[in-house]
Design a protein around this motif. Structure first.
Motif, PDB file in Angstrom:
ATOM      1  N   ALA A 103      -5.306 -18.629  11.238  1.00  0.00           N
ATOM      2  CA  ALA A 103      -4.596 -19.368  11.036  1.00  0.00           C
ATOM      3  C   ALA A 103      -3.874 -18.890  12.420  1.00  0.00           C
ATOM      4  O   ALA A 103      -4.014 -17.555  12.441  1.00  0.00           O
ATOM      5  CB  ALA A 103      -3.419 -20.404  10.409  1.00  0.00           C
ATOM      6  N   PHE A 104      -3.063 -19.581  13.338  1.00  0.00           N
ATOM      7  CA  PHE A 104      -2.072 -18.601  14.553  1.00  0.00           C
ATOM      8  C   PHE A 104      -1.556 -17.955  13.981  1.00  0.00           C
ATOM      9  O   PHE A 104      -0.742 -17.308  14.174  1.00  0.00           O
ATOM     10  CB  PHE A 104      -2.249 -19.704  15.180  1.00  0.00           C
ATOM     11  N   LYS A 105      -0.842 -18.494  12.546  1.00  0.00           N
ATOM     12  CA  LYS A 105       0.339 -17.672  12.242  1.00  0.00           C
ATOM     13  C   LYS A 105       0.156 -15.670  11.744  1.00  0.00           C
ATOM     14  O   LYS A 105       0.796 -15.417  11.378  1.00  0.00           O
ATOM     15  CB  LYS A 105       0.701 -18.691  10.631  1.00  0.00           C
ATOM     16  N   ASP A 106      -1.427 -15.888  12.058  1.00  0.00           N
ATOM     17  CA  ASP A 106      -1.931 -14.074  12.062  1.00  0.00           C
ATOM     18  C   ASP A 106      -0.470 -13.830  12.512  1.00  0.00           C
ATOM     19  O   ASP A 106      -0.163 -12.612  12.570  1.00  0.00           O
ATOM     20  CB  ASP A 106      -3.162 -14.147  11.582  1.00  0.00           C
ATOM     21  N   SER A 248       2.652 -29.113  15.864  1.00  0.00           N
ATOM     22  CA  SER A 248       4.119 -28.716  15.433  1.00  0.00           C
ATOM     23  C   SER A 248       4.537 -29.141  14.276  1.00  0.00           C
ATOM     24  O   SER A 248       4.499 -30.583  13.878  1.00  0.00           O
ATOM     25  CB  SER A 248       5.183 -29.470  16.405  1.00  0.00           C
ATOM     26  N   GLY A 249       5.157 -28.420  13.718  1.00  0.00           N
ATOM     27  CA  GLY A 249       5.765 -28.699  11.951  1.00  0.00           C
ATOM     28  C   GLY A 249       6.869 -28.296  11.711  1.00  0.00           C
ATOM     29  O   GLY A 249       8.099 -28.924  12.059  1.00  0.00           O
ATOM     30  N   ASN A 250       7.423 -26.663  12.275  1.00  0.00           N
ATOM     31  CA  ASN A 250       8.555 -25.757  12.360  1.00  0.00           C
ATOM     32  C   ASN A 250       8.987 -25.839  13.983  1.00  0.00           C
ATOM     33  O   ASN A 250      10.397 -25.164  14.289  1.00  0.00           O
ATOM     34  CB  ASN A 250       8.633 -24.954  11.610  1.00  0.00           C
ATOM     35  N   PHE A 251       8.122 -26.354  14.304  1.00  0.00           N
ATOM     36  CA  PHE A 251       8.271 -25.500  16.153  1.00  0.00           C
ATOM     37  C   PHE A 251       8.368 -24.289  16.780  1.00  0.00           C
ATOM     38  O   PHE A 251       9.302 -24.050  17.495  1.00  0.00           O
ATOM     39  CB  PHE A 251       9.681 -27.243  16.634  1.00  0.00           C
ATOM     40  N   GLY A 252       7.983 -23.811  16.097  1.00  0.00           N
ATOM     41  CA  GLY A 252       7.965 -22.349  16.416  1.00  0.00           C
ATOM     42  C   GLY A 252       6.925 -22.111  17.497  1.00  0.00           C
ATOM     43  O   GLY A 252       6.814 -21.548  18.384  1.00  0.00           O
ATOM     44  N   ASN A 253       5.796 -22.742  17.218  1.00  0.00           N
ATOM     45  CA  ASN A 253       3.850 -23.133  17.903  1.00  0.00           C
ATOM     46  C   ASN A 253       5.048 -23.379  19.123  1.00  0.00           C
ATOM     47  O   ASN A 253       5.262 -22.650  20.524  1.00  0.00           O
ATOM     48  CB  ASN A 253       3.569 -23.727  17.129  1.00  0.00           C
ATOM     49  N   LEU A 254       5.825 -24.416  19.253  1.00  0.00           N
ATOM     50  CA  LEU A 254       6.283 -25.163  20.882  1.00  0.00           C
ATOM     51  C   LEU A 254       6.886 -24.805  21.397  1.00  0.00           C
ATOM     52  O   LEU A 254       7.384 -24.741  23.042  1.00  0.00           O
ATOM     53  CB  LEU A 254       6.594 -26.909  20.465  1.00  0.00           C
ATOM     54  N   ALA A 379      -5.519 -24.444  18.751  1.00  0.00           N
ATOM     55  CA  ALA A 379      -6.397 -25.023  18.235  1.00  0.00           C
ATOM     56  C   ALA A 379      -5.530 -24.063  17.127  1.00  0.00           C
ATOM     57  O   ALA A 379      -5.767 -22.742  16.918  1.00  0.00           O
ATOM     58  CB  ALA A 379      -7.684 -24.606  18.378  1.00  0.00           C
ATOM     59  N   THR A 380      -4.901 -23.985  15.702  1.00  0.00           N
ATOM     60  CA  THR A 380      -4.167 -23.423  15.450  1.00  0.00           C
ATOM     61  C   THR A 380      -4.297 -23.051  13.790  1.00  0.00           C
ATOM     62  O   THR A 380      -4.180 -21.826  13.319  1.00  0.00           O
ATOM     63  CB  THR A 380      -2.531 -24.109  14.697  1.00  0.00           C
ATOM     64  N   ALA A 381      -5.513 -23.854  13.748  1.00  0.00           N
ATOM     65  CA  ALA A 381      -6.542 -22.869  12.204  1.00  0.00           C
ATOM     66  C   ALA A 381      -8.349 -23.234  12.387  1.00  0.00           C
ATOM     67  O   ALA A 381      -8.360 -24.175  12.826  1.00  0.00           O
ATOM     68  CB  ALA A 381      -6.175 -24.065  10.971  1.00  0.00           C
TER      69      ALA A 381
HETATM   70  C1  LIG Z   1       2.158 -23.398  10.735  1.00  0.00           C
HETATM   71  C2  LIG Z   1       1.301 -24.446  11.415  1.00  0.00           C
HETATM   72  C3  LIG Z   1       1.647 -24.764  12.820  1.00  0.00           C
HETATM   73  C4  LIG Z   1       2.554 -25.802  13.228  1.00  0.00           C
HETATM   74  O1  LIG Z   1       3.282 -24.932  13.434  1.00  0.00           O
HETATM   75  P1  LIG Z   1       5.067 -24.634  14.134  1.00  0.00           P
HETATM   76  O2  LIG Z   1       5.292 -23.555  14.543  1.00  0.00           O
HETATM   77  O3  LIG Z   1       5.557 -24.672  12.585  1.00  0.00           O
HETATM   78  O4  LIG Z   1       5.433 -25.901  13.990  1.00  0.00           O
HETATM   79  C5  LIG Z   1       0.089 -25.485  12.820  1.00  0.00           C
HETATM   80  N1  LIG Z   1      -1.006 -25.956  12.558  1.00  0.00           N
HETATM   81  C6  LIG Z   1      -1.567 -24.825  11.519  1.00  0.00           C
HETATM   82  C7  LIG Z   1      -2.471 -24.490  11.013  1.00  0.00           C
HETATM   83  C8  LIG Z   1      -0.465 -24.159  10.477  1.00  0.00           C
HETATM   84  O5  LIG Z   1      -0.630 -23.305   9.616  1.00  0.00           O
END
Ligand SMILES: *Cc1c(COP(=O)(O)O)cnc(C)c1O
Length: 436
Positions: A103-106, A248-254, A379-381
């Motif tokens: 996932a992109f959080k890596d 987006s969820g917490n909007f760090g990505n954006l 594509a985040t995951a």
């Molecule tokens: C955390 C997450 C998001 C959202 O990213 P934010 O920075 O929180 O907006 C989207 N997709 C995946 C798979 C995530 O883990």
């Protein structure tokens, strides 16, 4: 470069302080005091690798870190590919999911881990990182900090409330990663972490910190992948400024996409793609920000009812609603539409979208007005992280990649604990630090 609080532009700190603080003392979030502009050789580069681009961007923000150290940190943090993949004619996927936890959080977690360790080794200090997780953050942090010198990590997760895969990803590493299975809820985990960080008896004996997603050291490196997506688009011979569709969820990505534009990459427009948790799309339409309890959806890493980076968004546009609502279009995608997008894309292209990327693609199709502008969807995951959703959409079981299968087969190591602060304090005090 200094970092300031979203609530006080006169409060300035260096990067190291902002990294160790997490939150500014006034409760605001750290943001850059100014934005560098990249040179045209970088912006127009035809031949540039991910680490080279990463270095050019981070050096512009973090001049205080010596070149060779910064280079090494970036090489360690970004040791996986981030390819731009054509999906439809003018729609591209930026696959930011080839890191260790898919996932992109890596990206943010690995950069933070290497930065923290760098400063700790310089100071000859150690720190214990406490994290409460409802699933995905814990595994990214666990993998990023595994065997990182001078850091011990304690991950608290709610027993039986996360998927087996998520649990295996954070309980099978060992060494300096300690998983604590709490007989309670995610809120219990979060309360324990907050109490521990404020506990005076603990503070005397141990240096404690946290690695949550508002840390500026997780946000900054995300500028790199957005930029690398645009560099690759150019390398493919497409010179038009793209739209960026950002799940987006917490909007760090954006927020990091906005930063990529500000340092010089031409962006046509930004699409904020959310699931049913449409707090920001609602704000963009009406000017009214109404946080609310989060709703559960198929794209559960974006189930956020009070996005923590909203404050950074407002600060970026100096609280000017006119500007924000012109620059960003919000689109909320339902679970039904998410499933439909996974189906449509699979039928047309054979590509399996994960539910978060599906939200991004569906939003991009709704928001793009003219068909010639290229669109990049983050594509985040990896879809294999969400086998239940994929089965529901496509009626088959997706292959599990080797790295995930390996974690599934390893023995779980976790400390089972009641949500009790005295027990947690004793555990932290008795645990001798593991030398990595
Ligand atoms: C955390 C997450 C998001 C959202 O990213 P934010 O920075 O929180 O907006 C989207 N997709 C995946 C798979 C995530 O883990």
């Amino acid at each position: 470069m200094k970092f300031i609080s979203t609530r006080d532009v006169t409060y300035q700190q260096d990067f190291e302080t902002a990294l160790f603080h997490g939150l500014a003392p006034d409760g605001g979030l750290y943001i850059p005091s100014e934005f560098p502009h990249l040179s045209t050789d970088i912006l127009q580069a035809k031949e540039i690798t991910l680490p080279q681009l990463g270095y050019a961007i981070m050096a512009a923000f973090l001049a205080e870190i010596p070149d060779t150290d910064l280079q090494r940190i970036i090489n360690n943090a970004l040791n996986f590919a981030i390819p731009l993949v054509p999906l439809y004619d003018n729609l591209f996927l930026l696959e930011v999911f080839h890191g260790p936890t898919l996932a992109f959080k890596d990206v943010g977690a690995r950069f933070m881990a290497n930065m923290l360790s760098y400063f700790l080794l310089k100071k000859q200090a150690r720190v214990s990182i406490l994290v409460a997780t409802s699933g995905d953050t814990g595994s990214a942090i666990a993998h990023a900090f595994h065997r990182i010198p001078a850091v011990d990590v304690y991950i608290l997760y709610p027993s039986k409330k996360i998927t087996r895969l998520q649990e295996q990803q954070m309980t099978t590493l060992g060494d300096n990663i300690h998983a604590i299975e709490i007989l309670g809820t995610f809120d219990d985990c979060q309360k324990l972490v907050k109490s521990a960080l404020l506990d005076t008896a603990l503070k005397e004996k141990k240096s404690l910190s946290t690695a949550n997603s508002i840390n500026i050291s997780r946000l900054l490196p995300q500028i790199i992948y957005h930029s690398f997506g645009m560099v690759q688009l150019k390398q493919m011979g497409n010179d038009l400024a793209p739209l960026l569709s950002v799940p987006s969820g917490n909007f760090g990505n954006l927020t990091s996409a906005l930063y990529a534009e500000r340092i010089g990459f031409p962006v046509k427009h930004i699409i904020a793609a959310t699931n049913a948790n449409a707090i920001v799309p609602h704000y963009l339409k009406t000017g009214v920000f109404t946080p609310s309890p989060s709703k559960q959806t198929f794209s559960n890493a974006m189930d956020v009812g009070n996005p923590s980076n909203f404050e950074r968004l407002l600060a970026f546009y100096h609280n000017d609603y006119q500007q924000i609502s012109t620059a960003i279009t919000g689109v909320s995608i339902s679970d039904d539409a998410t499933l439909a997008e996974i189906q449509t894309t699979y039928k047309k292209t054979g590509y399996i979208l994960d539910p978060h990327a599906a939200v991004g693609v569906a939003a991009a199709k709704l928001a793009s007005q003219n068909k010639t502008d290229p669109i990049i969807v983050t594509a985040t995951a990896h879809p294999a992280k969400f086998p239940e959703v994929i089965r529901r959409a496509l009626q088959f079981d997706i292959d599990i990649p080797e790295s995930l299968q390996a974690a599934m087969d390893k023995p779980k190591q976790a400390i089972l604990m009641e949500p009790n602060m005295d027990t947690f304090r004793q555990l932290l005090l008795n645990k001798s630090d593991v030398r990595a």
